[in-house]
Every structure is written in C-alpha cells, then in structure tokens.
Design a protein around this motif. Structure first.
Motif, short mmCIF file in Angstrom:
data_model
loop_
_atom_site.label_atom_id
_atom_site.label_comp_id
_atom_site.label_asym_id
_atom_site.label_seq_id
_atom_site.Cartn_x
_atom_site.Cartn_y
_atom_site.Cartn_z
N LYS A 1 64.39 9.48 80.80
CA LYS A 1 65.19 9.72 82.00
C LYS A 1 65.39 8.43 82.78
O LYS A 1 66.50 8.13 83.26
N ALA A 2 64.33 7.62 82.89
CA ALA A 2 64.41 6.38 83.65
C ALA A 2 65.41 5.40 83.02
O ALA A 2 66.23 4.79 83.72
N MET A 3 65.36 5.26 81.70
CA MET A 3 66.29 4.34 81.05
C MET A 3 67.71 4.87 81.12
O MET A 3 68.66 4.10 81.27
N CYS A 4 67.89 6.18 81.04
CA CYS A 4 69.24 6.75 81.20
C CYS A 4 69.81 6.40 82.58
O CYS A 4 70.99 6.06 82.71
N MET A 5 68.96 6.45 83.59
CA MET A 5 69.40 6.10 84.93
C MET A 5 69.77 4.62 85.01
O MET A 5 70.79 4.25 85.61
N ALA A 6 68.94 3.77 84.39
CA ALA A 6 69.22 2.32 84.40
C ALA A 6 70.53 2.02 83.70
O ALA A 6 71.32 1.18 84.14
N ILE A 7 70.77 2.71 82.58
CA ILE A 7 72.00 2.51 81.81
C ILE A 7 73.22 2.91 82.64
O ILE A 7 74.23 2.19 82.69
N THR A 8 73.15 4.05 83.30
CA THR A 8 74.27 4.52 84.13
C THR A 8 74.58 3.52 85.24
O THR A 8 75.75 3.19 85.51
N LYS A 9 73.55 3.00 85.88
CA LYS A 9 73.75 2.04 86.96
C LYS A 9 74.34 0.73 86.43
O LYS A 9 75.23 0.13 87.05
N ALA B 1 57.75 0.95 73.13
CA ALA B 1 58.64 0.46 74.18
C ALA B 1 60.04 0.17 73.64
O ALA B 1 61.04 0.34 74.35
N GLY B 2 60.11 -0.25 72.38
CA GLY B 2 61.40 -0.59 71.79
C GLY B 2 62.39 0.56 71.74
O GLY B 2 63.61 0.33 71.69
N TYR B 3 61.90 1.78 71.76
CA TYR B 3 62.79 2.95 71.74
C TYR B 3 63.73 2.90 72.94
O TYR B 3 64.93 3.14 72.82
N TYR B 4 63.17 2.60 74.11
CA TYR B 4 63.94 2.64 75.35
C TYR B 4 64.83 1.41 75.49
O TYR B 4 65.96 1.51 75.99
N ALA B 5 64.35 0.27 75.01
CA ALA B 5 65.19 -0.94 75.05
C ALA B 5 66.43 -0.76 74.18
O ALA B 5 67.54 -1.16 74.55
N THR B 6 66.26 -0.12 73.01
CA THR B 6 67.41 0.08 72.12
C THR B 6 68.31 1.22 72.58
O THR B 6 69.45 1.33 72.11
N MET B 7 67.85 2.05 73.48
CA MET B 7 68.77 3.01 74.11
C MET B 7 69.89 2.24 74.80
O MET B 7 71.06 2.67 74.78
N ALA B 8 69.54 1.10 75.37
CA ALA B 8 70.55 0.29 76.06
C ALA B 8 71.53 -0.32 75.06
O ALA B 8 72.75 -0.33 75.30
N THR B 9 71.04 -0.84 73.94
CA THR B 9 71.94 -1.48 72.97
C THR B 9 72.93 -0.48 72.39
O THR B 9 74.04 -0.85 72.02
N GLU B 10 72.53 0.79 72.30
CA GLU B 10 73.44 1.81 71.80
C GLU B 10 74.64 2.02 72.74
O GLU B 10 75.66 2.58 72.34
#
Length: 369
Positions: free
Chosen positions: A96-104, A124-133
């Motif tokens: 949820k936190a990374m989804c919020m960061a991505i939206t912002k 940790a890499g799971y959430y960092a690569t959420m951004a690259t997607e």
C-alpha cells in the motif's frame, strides 16, 4: 541430493489457504503469497517460502502479529505520507505504501511514504520493482531486529537494514540492487542452519570478538545478544566495515526518525519478562518519475548502456562473465518458471506441519503415495 520442485500454483494455493485459515483476508493473502513466491522466483531463498511458517504463520498464531491489517494514514501531502501499520501484515502495509508513493510520483515527480509499527515485509526488492513496472525509479529500506554490531563493537545494535534501488532499463530486466547492509543477513544463516551447513568464518562475531560458525547456535545467539553480524565490508576499519555500519545507521534513521517509530533494541521482539512481543519495524519508500528529468526512454537507454559496458569489460582470469545487479535473479526466473519452487526436506516438513495444524484438506505433490 537434488531438491524436488513444487509447482508455483500448488505453493500459492496452499499458502493462500493457510493464510486465510489464520485470519488473513483473501486480497491481503494474495499480496503476501506473491511477495514470498517472488523471492523464490528470483532465487532469494532466504526470504521466500522458507519463512512462510516461522515469520508469518507462527507469529500470527502467537498473537504477536495481526492477520487483519488496519492501516492508518497519519499524515498525507501531495508528495509524502506517514502510515501506521498497527502490527498488521508487513507485505500488505508495504504494498500500500509503495502504491501511494508511485501515485504521488506520477503526479508530481517524487513520492515518499514512511511507515511505522509494521512487521517483516519480505524482500525489499519487490517494492522497488513495483516502481520500475510503472516506469519509475524505486527505492526502499527497512529496519529490523538488532543483528549488526557497530564498527569496533560486538553488541548487536542495528538490523540488517537493506537499502534497495531499482531502475528501469531497455533490457529484459531492471537494475535491482537489493542487499543487506551487513555482510550477510539472518535469512542466509537460517538457510545454512536449515541445510545443516556452517556459516563461513568472518560473517558473525561473538561477544569475545571471535568468529562463530555454528549456524543453529548463531541464530540463538543473535536473539540472546551473544553474537552479532559484521557490517558490510567486515570487522574494523581495514576492510571498510565502517561503510556498512554507516549505511545501516542511515537506514535505521530513515526507518524510524521520519515517522516517530521504533529503533535499535526497541525492535528486539522480546519483552522484559522474556516473552515474545511484536517487532514494530519501520519502512520507507521512494518513487522518482524520470519524465520530470530527461525522460523515461533516456533513462532506460543510458542505464542499459552502462550495464552492457560493465558486462563487456575485461574479465578476471578464470571468469568468463560479469553480471550486473538484477541479472542473476532474472536468469534464475528463466530457469525456474516452468520447474517451480525448490522445496527441501525440512521445508516439506514445515508445510505438512502447517497443513495438519490448520486441518487443511491438502495433499502435496512431494508426498509419497
């Protein structure tokens, strides 16, 4: 002896059923299972399904982790947010936190979200690569139970505190640097212990300053404070262990100070009377939108060129290949995607224990007829 493989769908189905049986809602269970399996897809077995029982099912059963995650947004601005996870499922909170960061970041170029009172969130890499997607640069970190001794010290003070980055490229896989700030991490020692292997000398020091190699004893001593992990670089200053110590401290600060969260021995997981208690770890997530700089395509191409030139550089004797961060994990996925996840004898037994404890009507493919 080669370990048998369990098909991805079989592993997913079982873990989904188990998580839901202990009270994790279906949508949350899907996130948790995906994070664990992604670790094994990348070959990071120290943080994959090996931790399903001890880090999640057992902690829920002991009531030191909440199966239902109640997120509370304490502060929210166009580019930042602070979340309290109330000891819910760390993977759900982090997602949820990374989804919020991505939206912002999509809207304003940068997004940073910090979290307090969370629990273990997997790799940790799971959430960092959420951004690259999403065509973004991702960064994340978390503190953890005290494991690392500071330079010139022997007491476990800092967690293994990964500092993780992911960058889109024009290749088939992103650049992903996902590493602890200690020479090794607790999960690797758990892996050694699970497979009855000694821990290489130099990774762990005892209170007397000598190296420890008994993997099962190390896991006990890390909890009791009789042993500590060496920071990235090594013991003392000659191998620049102060660099790993400094980065671990930085992650500790970012995982606690911005969100008024817990730190150092507050994360021991042991109450004054010796009983287990929640480990209220903190995380931070940062997403950066390259379109607010010189554009995504330029970032991907330049990053790809850097990686290709590194791999094409002169090799050391007896080495015919140079790798870049994220490449080995991609190659592991290509090798495992049709075979499934490897599951050794001890892990098989843990799966059977969970199944029997929760009275799930499941028969595993690795069981004899």
């Amino acid at each position: 002896m080669e370990r048998p493989y369990m098909h991805w769908e079989e592993a997913k189905s079982f873990m989904m059923a188990a998580f839901m049986k202990v009270g994790v809602p279906q949508k949350d269970a899907e996130v948790c299972v995906d994070v664990l399996l992604e670790s094994d897809r990348r070959g990071i077995e120290s943080h994959g399904i090996n931790r399903f029982k001890p880090f999640y099912i057992d902690r829920i059963m002991k009531k030191i982790q909440e199966p239902v995650t109640h997120l509370e947004i304490l502060k929210d601005t166009p580019t930042t947010a602070v979340i309290d996870g109330h000891n819910g499922m760390g993977m759900v909170i982090a997602h949820k936190a990374m989804c919020m960061a991505i939206t912002k970041a999509k809207q304003l170029g940068l997004g940073m979200v910090v979290v307090r009172n969370s629990t273990h969130f997997g790799i940790a890499g799971y959430y960092a690569t959420m951004a690259t997607e999403h065509g973004l640069i991702g960064m994340t970190g978390t503190n953890a139970r005290p494991s690392i001794a500071p330079t010139f010290g022997v007491e476990n003070m800092l967690g293994t505190n990964p500092l993780t980055f992911a960058v889109p490229t024009d290749e088939a896989f992103p650049f992903v640097l996902d590493a602890a700030t200690s020479i090794t991490q607790r999960g690797r020692i758990e892996y050694y212990a699970r497979n009855q292997q000694p821990t290489p000398a130099g990774l762990v020091i005892g209170r007397d300053g000598t190296a420890q190699t008994n993997s099962k004893q190390i896991l006990s001593d890390l909890v009791s404070g009789k042993a500590a992990l060496s920071p990235l670089g090594g013991i003392g200053e000659e191998l620049a262990g102060y660099k790993g110590y400094g980065y671990a401290t930085l992650v500790e600060i970012f995982s606690s100070a911005l969100q008024a969260g817990s730190f150092l021995h507050q994360l021991s997981g042991v109450a004054e009377d010796g009983t287990a208690r929640p480990i209220p770890v903190g995380h931070f997530f940062l997403a950066i939108n390259p379109e607010f700089f010189m554009g995504l395509e330029n970032l991907k191409h330049t990053t790809g060129e850097i990686l290709r030139q590194l791999r094409a550089s002169e090799k050391a004797p007896n080495h015919d290949r140079i790798y870049t961060a994220g490449e080995k994990e991609y190659l592991t996925w290509l090798e495992r995607k049709d075979k499934g996840v490897p599951i050794g004898e001890e892990l098989q037994n843990e799966f059977k224990q969970v199944r029997d404890l929760l009275k799930l009507d499941i028969r595993f493919s690795f069981e004899k007829p």
